[in-house]
Design a protein around this motif. Structure first.
Motif, PDB file in Angstrom:
ATOM      1  N   ARG A  34       0.846  -1.206   0.000  1.00  0.00           N
ATOM      2  CA  ARG A  34       0.000   0.000   0.000  1.00  0.00           C
ATOM      3  C   ARG A  34       0.876   1.249   0.000  1.00  0.00           C
ATOM      4  O   ARG A  34       0.644   2.180  -0.772  1.00  0.00           O
ATOM      5  CB  ARG A  34      -0.926   0.008   1.216  1.00  0.00           C
ATOM      6  CG  ARG A  34      -1.846   1.229   1.256  1.00  0.00           C
ATOM      7  CD  ARG A  34      -2.782   1.236   2.460  1.00  0.00           C
ATOM      8  NE  ARG A  34      -3.664   0.082   2.471  1.00  0.00           N
ATOM      9  CZ  ARG A  34      -3.617  -0.900   3.374  1.00  0.00           C
ATOM     10  NH1 ARG A  34      -2.728  -0.853   4.350  1.00  0.00           N
ATOM     11  NH2 ARG A  34      -4.451  -1.906   3.323  1.00  0.00           N
ATOM     12  N   THR A  35       1.899   1.252   0.830  1.00  0.00           N
ATOM     13  CA  THR A  35       2.800   2.401   0.908  1.00  0.00           C
ATOM     14  C   THR A  35       3.552   2.609  -0.409  1.00  0.00           C
ATOM     15  O   THR A  35       3.663   3.735  -0.895  1.00  0.00           O
ATOM     16  CB  THR A  35       3.815   2.196   2.055  1.00  0.00           C
ATOM     17  OG1 THR A  35       3.092   2.073   3.287  1.00  0.00           O
ATOM     18  CG2 THR A  35       4.781   3.357   2.150  1.00  0.00           C
ATOM     19  N   THR A  37       2.755   1.626  -3.474  1.00  0.00           N
ATOM     20  CA  THR A  37       1.952   1.842  -4.678  1.00  0.00           C
ATOM     21  C   THR A  37       1.081   3.093  -4.600  1.00  0.00           C
ATOM     22  O   THR A  37       0.554   3.522  -5.620  1.00  0.00           O
ATOM     23  CB  THR A  37       1.053   0.625  -4.980  1.00  0.00           C
ATOM     24  OG1 THR A  37       0.199   0.372  -3.861  1.00  0.00           O
ATOM     25  CG2 THR A  37       1.889  -0.609  -5.285  1.00  0.00           C
ATOM     26  N   LYS A  38       0.956   3.656  -3.427  1.00  0.00           N
ATOM     27  CA  LYS A  38       0.135   4.861  -3.287  1.00  0.00           C
ATOM     28  C   LYS A  38       0.753   5.967  -4.144  1.00  0.00           C
ATOM     29  O   LYS A  38       1.939   6.238  -4.072  1.00  0.00           O
ATOM     30  CB  LYS A  38       0.082   5.298  -1.827  1.00  0.00           C
ATOM     31  CG  LYS A  38      -0.823   6.475  -1.610  1.00  0.00           C
ATOM     32  CD  LYS A  38      -0.878   6.853  -0.150  1.00  0.00           C
ATOM     33  CE  LYS A  38      -1.826   8.034  -0.027  1.00  0.00           C
ATOM     34  NZ  LYS A  38      -1.656   8.715   1.220  1.00  0.00           N
ATOM     35  N   ASP A  39      -0.075   6.585  -4.963  1.00  0.00           N
ATOM     36  CA  ASP A  39       0.375   7.661  -5.845  1.00  0.00           C
ATOM     37  C   ASP A  39       1.472   7.214  -6.804  1.00  0.00           C
ATOM     38  O   ASP A  39       2.264   8.027  -7.257  1.00  0.00           O
ATOM     39  CB  ASP A  39       0.862   8.878  -5.039  1.00  0.00           C
ATOM     40  CG  ASP A  39      -0.201   9.398  -4.096  1.00  0.00           C
ATOM     41  OD1 ASP A  39      -1.393   9.393  -4.496  1.00  0.00           O
ATOM     42  OD2 ASP A  39       0.132   9.793  -2.973  1.00  0.00           O
ATOM     43  N   GLN A  68      -6.242  -2.983  -3.641  1.00  0.00           N
ATOM     44  CA  GLN A  68      -6.056  -1.686  -2.997  1.00  0.00           C
ATOM     45  C   GLN A  68      -5.405  -0.659  -3.924  1.00  0.00           C
ATOM     46  O   GLN A  68      -5.247   0.495  -3.548  1.00  0.00           O
ATOM     47  CB  GLN A  68      -5.268  -1.831  -1.697  1.00  0.00           C
ATOM     48  CG  GLN A  68      -3.823  -2.204  -1.856  1.00  0.00           C
ATOM     49  CD  GLN A  68      -3.178  -2.603  -0.542  1.00  0.00           C
ATOM     50  OE1 GLN A  68      -3.866  -2.843   0.455  1.00  0.00           O
ATOM     51  NE2 GLN A  68      -1.868  -2.685  -0.523  1.00  0.00           N
ATOM     52  N   GLY A  70      -5.157   1.998  -7.071  1.00  0.00           N
ATOM     53  CA  GLY A  70      -6.077   2.991  -7.590  1.00  0.00           C
ATOM     54  C   GLY A  70      -6.782   2.464  -8.826  1.00  0.00           C
ATOM     55  O   GLY A  70      -6.358   1.469  -9.422  1.00  0.00           O
ATOM     56  N   GLN A  73      -4.574   1.928 -11.862  1.00  0.00           N
ATOM     57  CA  GLN A  73      -3.371   1.114 -11.702  1.00  0.00           C
ATOM     58  C   GLN A  73      -3.665  -0.358 -11.976  1.00  0.00           C
ATOM     59  O   GLN A  73      -4.794  -0.820 -11.780  1.00  0.00           O
ATOM     60  CB  GLN A  73      -2.824   1.249 -10.277  1.00  0.00           C
ATOM     61  CG  GLN A  73      -2.237   2.608  -9.975  1.00  0.00           C
ATOM     62  CD  GLN A  73      -1.761   2.690  -8.543  1.00  0.00           C
ATOM     63  OE1 GLN A  73      -2.554   2.553  -7.616  1.00  0.00           O
ATOM     64  NE2 GLN A  73      -0.476   2.913  -8.367  1.00  0.00           N
TER      65      GLN A  73
END
Length: 112
Positions: A34-35, A37-39, A68, A70, A73
């Protein structure tokens, strides 16, 4: 469990530096994914070359990591060892994920 992220040609390649993705590591794996791949870029490739074992919790964690992401993605997998590849094929997850032979050639990943 250690995950390492590199970018090449607009693709985030996340390498799993561990031999197992199992129940003991599943929550840490999901949190780190999650960390990382975020943004991030639209195309994420999970390099599983070092992973020798995935149990049902590990498989669930990989699916959760995909869910999780976006809306724009996508998560592909690369470099599955035979034992790990067998798990994906037996559970028919090979139909859910695009699986590449290697993460070393981002140009071919872009086409996949």
């Amino acid at each position: 469990m250690e995950l390492r992220s590199t970018r090449s040609e607009g693709i985030a390649i996340i390498t799993v530096d561990a031999g197992r993705i199992d129940a003991a590591a599943a929550i840490r794996f999901k949190d780190k994914m999650r960390t990382l791949t975020k943004d991030g870029p639209d195309h994420v490739v999970l390099d599983l070359a070092q992973v020798e074992f995935v149990d049902s919790s590990g498989l669930g964690a990989i699916v959760a990591a995909m869910k999780q992401l976006g809306p724009r993605q996508r998560l592909d997998l690369a470099a599955l060892r035979p034992e790990v590849d067998r798990v994906f094929r037996l559970t028919r997850m090979d139909r859910v994920f695009t699986i590449h032979a290697s993460a070393n050639d981002p140009g071919s990943l872009a086409a996949g």
